[in-house]
Design an enzyme around this catalytic site. Structure first.
Site, PDB file in Angstrom:
ATOM      1  N   ASP A  37       0.847  -1.192   0.000  1.00  0.00           N
ATOM      2  CA  ASP A  37       0.000   0.000   0.000  1.00  0.00           C
ATOM      3  C   ASP A  37       0.887   1.248   0.000  1.00  0.00           C
ATOM      4  O   ASP A  37       2.014   1.213   0.494  1.00  0.00           O
ATOM      5  CB  ASP A  37      -0.897  -0.032   1.253  1.00  0.00           C
ATOM      6  CG  ASP A  37      -2.054   0.949   1.140  1.00  0.00           C
ATOM      7  OD1 ASP A  37      -2.301   1.475   0.029  1.00  0.00           O
ATOM      8  OD2 ASP A  37      -2.707   1.204   2.166  1.00  0.00           O
ATOM      9  N   GLY A  40       0.116   5.575  -4.239  1.00  0.00           N
ATOM     10  CA  GLY A  40      -0.472   6.888  -4.551  1.00  0.00           C
ATOM     11  C   GLY A  40       0.143   7.968  -3.687  1.00  0.00           C
ATOM     12  O   GLY A  40       0.513   9.043  -4.170  1.00  0.00           O
ATOM     13  N   ARG A  41       0.289   7.684  -2.372  1.00  0.00           N
ATOM     14  CA  ARG A  41       0.864   8.683  -1.461  1.00  0.00           C
ATOM     15  C   ARG A  41       2.322   8.985  -1.806  1.00  0.00           C
ATOM     16  O   ARG A  41       2.772  10.113  -1.759  1.00  0.00           O
ATOM     17  CB  ARG A  41       0.748   8.203  -0.006  1.00  0.00           C
ATOM     18  CG  ARG A  41      -0.570   8.619   0.629  1.00  0.00           C
ATOM     19  CD  ARG A  41      -0.864   7.828   1.853  1.00  0.00           C
ATOM     20  NE  ARG A  41      -1.369   6.498   1.496  1.00  0.00           N
ATOM     21  CZ  ARG A  41      -1.639   5.562   2.385  1.00  0.00           C
ATOM     22  NH1 ARG A  41      -1.429   5.778   3.655  1.00  0.00           N
ATOM     23  NH2 ARG A  41      -2.135   4.399   1.986  1.00  0.00           N
ATOM     24  N   ARG A  50      -0.240   9.515  -9.862  1.00  0.00           N
ATOM     25  CA  ARG A  50      -0.342   8.248  -9.137  1.00  0.00           C
ATOM     26  C   ARG A  50       0.330   7.089  -9.877  1.00  0.00           C
ATOM     27  O   ARG A  50       0.931   6.210  -9.280  1.00  0.00           O
ATOM     28  CB  ARG A  50      -1.818   7.879  -8.919  1.00  0.00           C
ATOM     29  CG  ARG A  50      -2.549   8.763  -7.941  1.00  0.00           C
ATOM     30  CD  ARG A  50      -4.014   8.351  -7.853  1.00  0.00           C
ATOM     31  NE  ARG A  50      -4.164   6.962  -7.451  1.00  0.00           N
ATOM     32  CZ  ARG A  50      -4.050   6.539  -6.192  1.00  0.00           C
ATOM     33  NH1 ARG A  50      -3.810   7.381  -5.225  1.00  0.00           N
ATOM     34  NH2 ARG A  50      -4.191   5.258  -5.919  1.00  0.00           N
ATOM     35  N   ASN A  85     -10.326  -2.760  -5.949  1.00  0.00           N
ATOM     36  CA  ASN A  85      -9.578  -1.844  -6.829  1.00  0.00           C
ATOM     37  C   ASN A  85     -10.208  -1.857  -8.213  1.00  0.00           C
ATOM     38  O   ASN A  85     -10.380  -0.822  -8.842  1.00  0.00           O
ATOM     39  CB  ASN A  85      -8.115  -2.281  -7.020  1.00  0.00           C
ATOM     40  CG  ASN A  85      -7.260  -2.185  -5.773  1.00  0.00           C
ATOM     41  OD1 ASN A  85      -6.274  -2.896  -5.649  1.00  0.00           O
ATOM     42  ND2 ASN A  85      -7.622  -1.306  -4.867  1.00  0.00           N
ATOM     43  N   ARG A  89     -11.808   1.895  -8.625  1.00  0.00           N
ATOM     44  CA  ARG A  89     -10.820   2.890  -9.080  1.00  0.00           C
ATOM     45  C   ARG A  89     -11.221   3.400 -10.470  1.00  0.00           C
ATOM     46  O   ARG A  89     -11.866   2.684 -11.228  1.00  0.00           O
ATOM     47  CB  ARG A  89      -9.431   2.265  -9.147  1.00  0.00           C
ATOM     48  CG  ARG A  89      -8.966   1.804  -7.799  1.00  0.00           C
ATOM     49  CD  ARG A  89      -7.641   2.349  -7.403  1.00  0.00           C
ATOM     50  NE  ARG A  89      -7.420   2.047  -5.999  1.00  0.00           N
ATOM     51  CZ  ARG A  89      -6.278   2.230  -5.367  1.00  0.00           C
ATOM     52  NH1 ARG A  89      -5.229   2.697  -5.994  1.00  0.00           N
ATOM     53  NH2 ARG A  89      -6.178   1.951  -4.081  1.00  0.00           N
ATOM     54  N   ARG A 212      -5.369  -2.225   8.641  1.00  0.00           N
ATOM     55  CA  ARG A 212      -6.535  -2.920   8.060  1.00  0.00           C
ATOM     56  C   ARG A 212      -6.081  -4.173   7.342  1.00  0.00           C
ATOM     57  O   ARG A 212      -4.956  -4.244   6.869  1.00  0.00           O
ATOM     58  CB  ARG A 212      -7.186  -2.029   6.986  1.00  0.00           C
ATOM     59  CG  ARG A 212      -8.074  -0.964   7.465  1.00  0.00           C
ATOM     60  CD  ARG A 212      -8.896  -0.433   6.289  1.00  0.00           C
ATOM     61  NE  ARG A 212      -8.090   0.349   5.354  1.00  0.00           N
ATOM     62  CZ  ARG A 212      -7.821   1.641   5.481  1.00  0.00           C
ATOM     63  NH1 ARG A 212      -8.281   2.314   6.495  1.00  0.00           N
ATOM     64  NH2 ARG A 212      -7.084   2.270   4.580  1.00  0.00           N
ATOM     65  N   LEU A 213      -7.017  -5.126   7.179  1.00  0.00           N
ATOM     66  CA  LEU A 213      -6.718  -6.344   6.417  1.00  0.00           C
ATOM     67  C   LEU A 213      -7.177  -6.226   4.964  1.00  0.00           C
ATOM     68  O   LEU A 213      -6.726  -6.996   4.105  1.00  0.00           O
ATOM     69  CB  LEU A 213      -7.383  -7.556   7.070  1.00  0.00           C
ATOM     70  CG  LEU A 213      -6.839  -7.883   8.467  1.00  0.00           C
ATOM     71  CD1 LEU A 213      -7.623  -9.014   9.093  1.00  0.00           C
ATOM     72  CD2 LEU A 213      -5.356  -8.237   8.385  1.00  0.00           C
ATOM     73  N   SER A 214      -8.086  -5.300   4.687  1.00  0.00           N
ATOM     74  CA  SER A 214      -8.521  -5.023   3.312  1.00  0.00           C
ATOM     75  C   SER A 214      -8.905  -6.288   2.547  1.00  0.00           C
ATOM     76  O   SER A 214      -8.550  -6.430   1.380  1.00  0.00           O
ATOM     77  CB  SER A 214      -7.445  -4.234   2.556  1.00  0.00           C
ATOM     78  OG  SER A 214      -7.230  -3.005   3.178  1.00  0.00           O
TER      79      SER A 214
HETATM   80  C1  FPP Z   1      -1.790   0.419  -3.338  1.00  0.00           C
HETATM   81  O1  FPP Z   1      -1.382   1.736  -3.501  1.00  0.00           O
HETATM   82  C2  FPP Z   1      -1.334  -0.411  -4.401  1.00  0.00           C
HETATM   83  C3  FPP Z   1      -2.140  -0.916  -5.382  1.00  0.00           C
HETATM   84  C4  FPP Z   1      -3.563  -0.638  -5.472  1.00  0.00           C
HETATM   85  C5  FPP Z   1      -1.640  -1.767  -6.438  1.00  0.00           C
HETATM   86  C6  FPP Z   1      -0.365  -2.499  -6.152  1.00  0.00           C
HETATM   87  C7  FPP Z   1       0.410  -2.463  -7.379  1.00  0.00           C
HETATM   88  C8  FPP Z   1       1.739  -2.455  -7.466  1.00  0.00           C
HETATM   89  C9  FPP Z   1       2.607  -2.603  -6.319  1.00  0.00           C
HETATM   90  C10 FPP Z   1       2.432  -2.262  -8.735  1.00  0.00           C
HETATM   91  C11 FPP Z   1       2.146  -3.254  -9.776  1.00  0.00           C
HETATM   92  C12 FPP Z   1       2.396  -4.628  -9.364  1.00  0.00           C
HETATM   93  C13 FPP Z   1       2.879  -5.555 -10.170  1.00  0.00           C
HETATM   94  C14 FPP Z   1       2.969  -6.954  -9.721  1.00  0.00           C
HETATM   95  C15 FPP Z   1       3.348  -5.221 -11.510  1.00  0.00           C
HETATM   96  P1  FPP Z   1      -2.477   2.856  -3.496  1.00  0.00           P
HETATM   97  O2  FPP Z   1      -2.629   3.354  -4.882  1.00  0.00           O
HETATM   98  O3  FPP Z   1      -3.727   2.399  -2.855  1.00  0.00           O
HETATM   99  O4  FPP Z   1      -1.768   3.913  -2.597  1.00  0.00           O
HETATM  100  P2  FPP Z   1      -2.458   5.047  -1.717  1.00  0.00           P
HETATM  101  O5  FPP Z   1      -3.234   4.351  -0.643  1.00  0.00           O
HETATM  102  O6  FPP Z   1      -1.285   5.807  -1.201  1.00  0.00           O
HETATM  103  O7  FPP Z   1      -3.320   5.846  -2.659  1.00  0.00           O
END
Ligand code: FPP
Length: 277
Positions: A37, A40-41, A50, A85, A89, A212-214
């Site tokens: 996680d 985005g941040r 992002r 997601n 999203r 969280r476990l999400s």
């Molecule tokens: C959470 O960050 C991450 C994701 C929703 C996707 C995870 C994807 C990757 C690590 C990259 C791609 C993976 C592979 C295997 C190619 P967020 O966008 O929810 O972050 P935030 O909570 O800060 O907005």
């Protein structure tokens, strides 16, 4: 090709080796699961879009996987894309993540081969775009005979939908074998999970600080130790996984029992009198 379980400690960075040296090799986890996680941040803190956070996150995936393979970790399971997601999203972000996954597989399968890593997936894979599924099958097939770390990507995955799929499978089996519901055991449910072929995670790591476990591996984490770090996923490296393992090794796992102290001092205590007023 390395035989199964070959350690390649000499390939760790000097910093990683220093943390590894503090670990008890006989108490290494068999299975580490990670909720990745904070992409985005990470991007937001740098005033970047992002998608650049996701791109950087994909680099962390490869580097952490390689450290896992060097220390001989048998199972690494990463939450790459949840059902939520997919549904919640913006389409542009989902499409970007799909393209990123395809290019990640295209560009990293050779490194998986070099590191003896086998790729697998869990989730409702059949709902992903066909061209992504094609690349996924190719990567899985290409790496199928590797004997080191199994890297499982959870894609279009949700813990509750996994349970729904498991119960559907189990119900169909029971109907076919004409079995009654009283016969259902935990083992029957386990056999129908996407993860039936692997042990439950010993350690669950979550990056970026949320507690969280999400909807991740809900059945499987019943006795898993949880480690949450403030570090954002694009900044997470193998050394941070080793630090989480060091923390895991300092804990006592009790599985609902009394642990190694054996509940010292708890033999036949005098009952405490409770006054009724
Ligand atoms: C959470 O960050 C991450 C994701 C929703 C996707 C995870 C994807 C990757 C690590 C990259 C791609 C993976 C592979 C295997 C190619 P967020 O966008 O929810 O972050 P935030 O909570 O800060 O907005």
């Amino acid at each position: 090709m390395y035989p199964a379980g070959t350690l390649r400690i000499q390939e760790l960075t000097a910093e990683e080796r220093a943390v590894y040296a503090t670990l008890k090799p006989e108490r290494l986890p068999e299975h580490v699961a990670i909720i990745m996680d904070g992409n985005g941040r990470w991007a937001g803190h740098r005033s970047l879009k992002r998608f650049l956070g996701h791109q950087q996150g994909a680099k962390s995936v490869q580097l952490v996987t390689e450290t896992a393979s060097r220390i001989g970790l048998p199972w690494l399971t990463l939450y790459a894309f949840s059902l939520e997601n997919n549904l919640r999203r913006p389409r542009s972000e989902v499409n970007f993540l799909m393209r990123l996954l395809r290019s990640y597989l295209e560009n990293n399968v050779q490194r998986m081969m070099d590191n003896n890593v086998r790729m697998r997936y869990i989730g409702r894979i059949h709902e992903l775009p066909p061209e992504v599924q094609e690349k996924m099958h190719w990567a899985e097939e290409t790496t199928a005979r590797n004997t080191g770390t199994t890297l499982t990507l959870a894609l279009n995955y949700g813990g509750r939908s996994e349970l729904v799929d498991a119960f559907r499978g189990l119900a169909a089996e029971m109907k076919q074998k004409d079995l009654s519901p009283e016969r259902i055991t935990e083992e029957d449910i386990h056999r129908h999970l996407y993860t039936a072929h692997m042990p439950d995670p010993d350690l669950l790591i979550r990056t970026s600080g949320e507690m969280r476990l999400s909807n991740y591996l809900l059945w499987q984490i019943a006795y898993t130790e949880i480690f949450v770090t403030e570090r954002l996923w694009p900044d997470f490296r193998g050394i941070h996984m080793l630090e989480a393992i060091a923390d895991f090794q300092r804990r006592e796992r009790r599985y609902g029992g009394l642990g190694e102290s054996g509940g010292e001092g708890s033999e036949d205590p005098e009952p405490v009198k409770i006054a009724a007023h």
